[in-house]
Design a protein around this motif. Structure first.
Motif, mmCIF file in Angstrom:
data_model
loop_
_atom_site.group_PDB
_atom_site.id
_atom_site.type_symbol
_atom_site.label_atom_id
_atom_site.label_comp_id
_atom_site.label_asym_id
_atom_site.label_seq_id
_atom_site.Cartn_x
_atom_site.Cartn_y
_atom_site.Cartn_z
ATOM 1 N N MET A 1 -9.866 26.302 55.905
ATOM 2 C CA MET A 1 -11.072 26.557 56.718
ATOM 3 C C MET A 1 -10.450 26.451 58.240
ATOM 4 S SD MET A 1 -14.413 24.501 57.264
ATOM 5 C CE MET A 1 -15.301 24.949 55.794
ATOM 6 N N GLU A 2 -10.919 27.325 59.134
ATOM 7 C CA GLU A 2 -10.694 27.081 60.492
ATOM 8 C C GLU A 2 -11.796 27.306 61.479
ATOM 9 O OE1 GLU A 2 -8.415 29.962 63.718
ATOM 10 O OE2 GLU A 2 -7.539 29.642 61.959
ATOM 11 N N PHE A 3 -11.756 26.527 62.315
ATOM 12 C CA PHE A 3 -12.765 26.135 63.350
ATOM 13 C C PHE A 3 -12.260 26.091 64.741
ATOM 14 C CE2 PHE A 3 -14.817 22.898 66.061
ATOM 15 C CZ PHE A 3 -16.093 23.293 66.110
ATOM 16 N N GLN A 4 -12.957 26.927 65.804
ATOM 17 C CA GLN A 4 -12.454 26.960 66.908
ATOM 18 C C GLN A 4 -13.507 26.455 67.886
ATOM 19 O OE1 GLN A 4 -11.319 30.982 67.709
ATOM 20 N NE2 GLN A 4 -9.274 30.921 66.951
ATOM 21 N N LEU A 5 -12.755 25.747 68.967
ATOM 22 C CA LEU A 5 -13.651 25.307 70.008
ATOM 23 C C LEU A 5 -12.894 25.663 71.418
ATOM 24 C CD1 LEU A 5 -15.765 22.981 70.959
ATOM 25 C CD2 LEU A 5 -13.913 21.335 70.765
ATOM 26 N N SER A 6 -13.877 26.320 72.196
ATOM 27 C CA SER A 6 -13.650 26.603 73.404
ATOM 28 C C SER A 6 -13.820 25.607 74.649
ATOM 29 C CB SER A 6 -13.821 28.125 73.950
ATOM 30 O OG SER A 6 -13.483 28.141 75.249
ATOM 31 N N VAL A 7 -12.633 25.006 75.579
ATOM 32 C CA VAL A 7 -13.097 24.236 76.299
ATOM 33 C C VAL A 7 -12.758 24.749 77.766
ATOM 34 C CG1 VAL A 7 -12.584 21.687 77.243
ATOM 35 C CG2 VAL A 7 -12.642 22.181 74.544
ATOM 36 N N SER A 8 -13.519 24.507 78.653
ATOM 37 C CA SER A 8 -13.375 25.015 79.824
ATOM 38 C C SER A 8 -13.757 24.367 81.109
ATOM 39 C CB SER A 8 -13.894 26.595 79.898
ATOM 40 O OG SER A 8 -15.197 26.701 79.844
ATOM 41 N N ALA A 9 -13.423 24.434 82.246
ATOM 42 C CA ALA A 9 -13.984 23.772 83.489
ATOM 43 C C ALA A 9 -14.381 24.755 84.300
ATOM 44 C CB ALA A 9 -12.729 23.034 84.109
ATOM 45 N N SER A 10 -15.513 24.702 84.907
ATOM 46 C CA SER A 10 -16.196 25.646 85.765
ATOM 47 C C SER A 10 -15.547 25.446 87.131
ATOM 48 C CB SER A 10 -17.757 25.371 85.785
ATOM 49 O OG SER A 10 -18.115 23.920 86.404
ATOM 50 N N PRO A 11 -15.761 26.594 87.986
ATOM 51 C CA PRO A 11 -15.175 26.450 89.440
ATOM 52 C C PRO A 11 -15.513 25.401 90.120
ATOM 53 C CG PRO A 11 -16.113 28.784 88.732
ATOM 54 C CD PRO A 11 -16.340 27.663 87.480
ATOM 55 N N ASP A 12 -16.926 24.824 90.059
ATOM 56 C CA ASP A 12 -17.199 23.698 90.825
ATOM 57 C C ASP A 12 -17.117 22.329 90.171
ATOM 58 O OD1 ASP A 12 -19.035 23.960 88.773
ATOM 59 O OD2 ASP A 12 -20.767 23.585 89.888
ATOM 60 N N SER A 13 -16.183 22.444 89.151
ATOM 61 C CA SER A 13 -16.015 21.037 88.462
ATOM 62 C C SER A 13 -14.724 20.102 89.064
ATOM 63 C CB SER A 13 -15.774 21.132 87.075
ATOM 64 O OG SER A 13 -14.410 21.793 86.944
ATOM 65 N N HIS A 14 -14.634 19.089 88.808
ATOM 66 C CA HIS A 14 -13.530 18.092 89.379
ATOM 67 C C HIS A 14 -12.500 18.161 88.142
ATOM 68 C CE1 HIS A 14 -14.285 14.829 86.750
ATOM 69 N NE2 HIS A 14 -15.583 14.782 86.976
ATOM 70 N N PRO A 15 -11.263 18.000 88.604
ATOM 71 C CA PRO A 15 -10.166 17.985 87.426
ATOM 72 C C PRO A 15 -10.433 17.075 86.222
ATOM 73 C CG PRO A 15 -9.160 17.934 89.617
ATOM 74 C CD PRO A 15 -10.834 17.800 89.729
ATOM 75 N N PHE A 16 -10.209 17.290 85.060
ATOM 76 C CA PHE A 16 -10.458 16.488 84.154
ATOM 77 C C PHE A 16 -9.412 16.517 82.941
ATOM 78 C CE2 PHE A 16 -12.490 20.083 82.544
ATOM 79 C CZ PHE A 16 -12.479 20.140 81.210
ATOM 80 N N ASP A 17 -9.385 15.473 82.193
ATOM 81 C CA ASP A 17 -8.287 15.314 81.015
ATOM 82 C C ASP A 17 -9.113 15.567 79.472
ATOM 83 O OD1 ASP A 17 -6.550 14.650 82.845
ATOM 84 O OD2 ASP A 17 -6.881 12.520 82.278
ATOM 85 N N LEU A 18 -8.266 16.479 78.679
ATOM 86 C CA LEU A 18 -8.783 16.695 77.452
ATOM 87 C C LEU A 18 -7.750 15.886 76.451
ATOM 88 C CD1 LEU A 18 -10.500 18.173 75.098
ATOM 89 C CD2 LEU A 18 -8.748 19.970 75.400
ATOM 90 N N TRP A 19 -8.031 14.975 75.898
ATOM 91 C CA TRP A 19 -7.175 14.425 74.930
ATOM 92 C C TRP A 19 -7.406 14.910 73.335
ATOM 93 C CZ3 TRP A 19 -3.895 10.466 76.417
ATOM 94 C CH2 TRP A 19 -3.828 9.971 77.730
ATOM 95 N N VAL A 20 -6.469 15.196 72.596
ATOM 96 C CA VAL A 20 -6.248 15.291 71.307
ATOM 97 C C VAL A 20 -6.031 13.927 70.610
ATOM 98 C CG1 VAL A 20 -5.964 16.797 69.413
ATOM 99 C CG2 VAL A 20 -6.297 17.810 71.449
ATOM 100 N N GLU A 21 -6.894 13.278 69.671
ATOM 101 C CA GLU A 21 -6.282 12.248 69.096
ATOM 102 C C GLU A 21 -6.362 12.506 67.370
ATOM 103 O OE1 GLU A 21 -4.937 9.781 70.514
ATOM 104 O OE2 GLU A 21 -5.845 9.389 72.426
ATOM 105 N N PRO A 22 -5.206 11.553 66.653
ATOM 106 C CA PRO A 22 -4.672 10.697 67.342
ATOM 107 C C PRO A 22 -3.152 10.563 67.727
ATOM 108 C CG PRO A 22 -4.329 10.703 64.737
ATOM 109 C CD PRO A 22 -5.287 11.898 65.391
ATOM 110 N N GLU A 23 -2.945 12.033 67.985
ATOM 111 C CA GLU A 23 -1.438 12.222 68.492
ATOM 112 C C GLU A 23 -1.254 11.787 69.883
ATOM 113 O OE1 GLU A 23 -1.469 14.364 64.696
ATOM 114 O OE2 GLU A 23 -2.896 14.037 66.167
ATOM 115 N N GLY A 24 -2.666 11.809 70.542
ATOM 116 C CA GLY A 24 -2.458 11.553 72.121
ATOM 117 C C GLY A 24 -1.902 12.915 73.042
ATOM 118 N N MET A 25 -2.103 13.962 72.410
ATOM 119 C CA MET A 25 -1.901 15.080 73.099
ATOM 120 C C MET A 25 -2.667 15.311 74.584
ATOM 121 S SD MET A 25 0.157 17.747 73.657
ATOM 122 C CE MET A 25 0.185 19.433 74.640
ATOM 123 N N MET A 26 -2.428 15.631 75.563
ATOM 124 C CA MET A 26 -3.242 15.585 76.896
ATOM 125 C C MET A 26 -3.019 16.672 77.475
ATOM 126 S SD MET A 26 -3.850 12.976 80.244
ATOM 127 C CE MET A 26 -2.319 13.671 80.727
#
Length: 121
Positions: A1-26
């Motif tokens: 099975m495959e599931f996709q998730l789009s994550v985006s930052a809007s032009p007026d947003s501040h910088p942020f982090d996206l972590w994938v756990e448990p591996e800790g990919m950031m």
């Protein structure tokens, strides 16, 4: 099975982090940035997201590969390697006395002291 998730930052947003756990990919996201995360595995739809003021934490299900596709078209596997199973989560991973999620949240993603006025989680 495959599931996709789009994550985006809007032009007026501040910088942020996206972590994938448990591996800790950031990923560190500047404004106007997007990544598509693809979850591939038997329980791919059970991916979870935790929100913090400065980022998102994505928790992959057991035995699930996570692939990231960026706006420039590059696609890389960032979590869920069969030859390197996560302890306490993936098949073949060493057992643990505490869940990987609890350990990782306590060590790397603690909530700020004032997040809950009564001190609960």
């Amino acid at each position: 099975m495959e599931f996709q998730l789009s994550v985006s930052a809007s032009p007026d947003s501040h910088p942020f982090d996206l972590w994938v756990e448990p591996e800790g990919m950031m990923y560190q996201f500047p404004a106007r940035s997007t990544v598509i995360l693809s979850f591939r595995g038997p329980d791919a739809m059970k991916a979870e997201i935790s929100h913090r003021s400065d980022g998102l934490i994505v928790w992959r299900p057991a035995d699930t590969e996570v692939w990231a596709t960026t706006a420039d078209g590059s696609c890389d596997q960032i979590a869920g390697w069969r030859d390197l199973p996560a302890p306490g989560l993936d098949s073949g991973g060493a057992p643990m006395t505490v869940t990987p999620r609890q350990l990782i949240e306590d060590l790397f993603h603690p909530e700020p002291p004032d997040a809950h006025s009564d001190g609960s989680r």
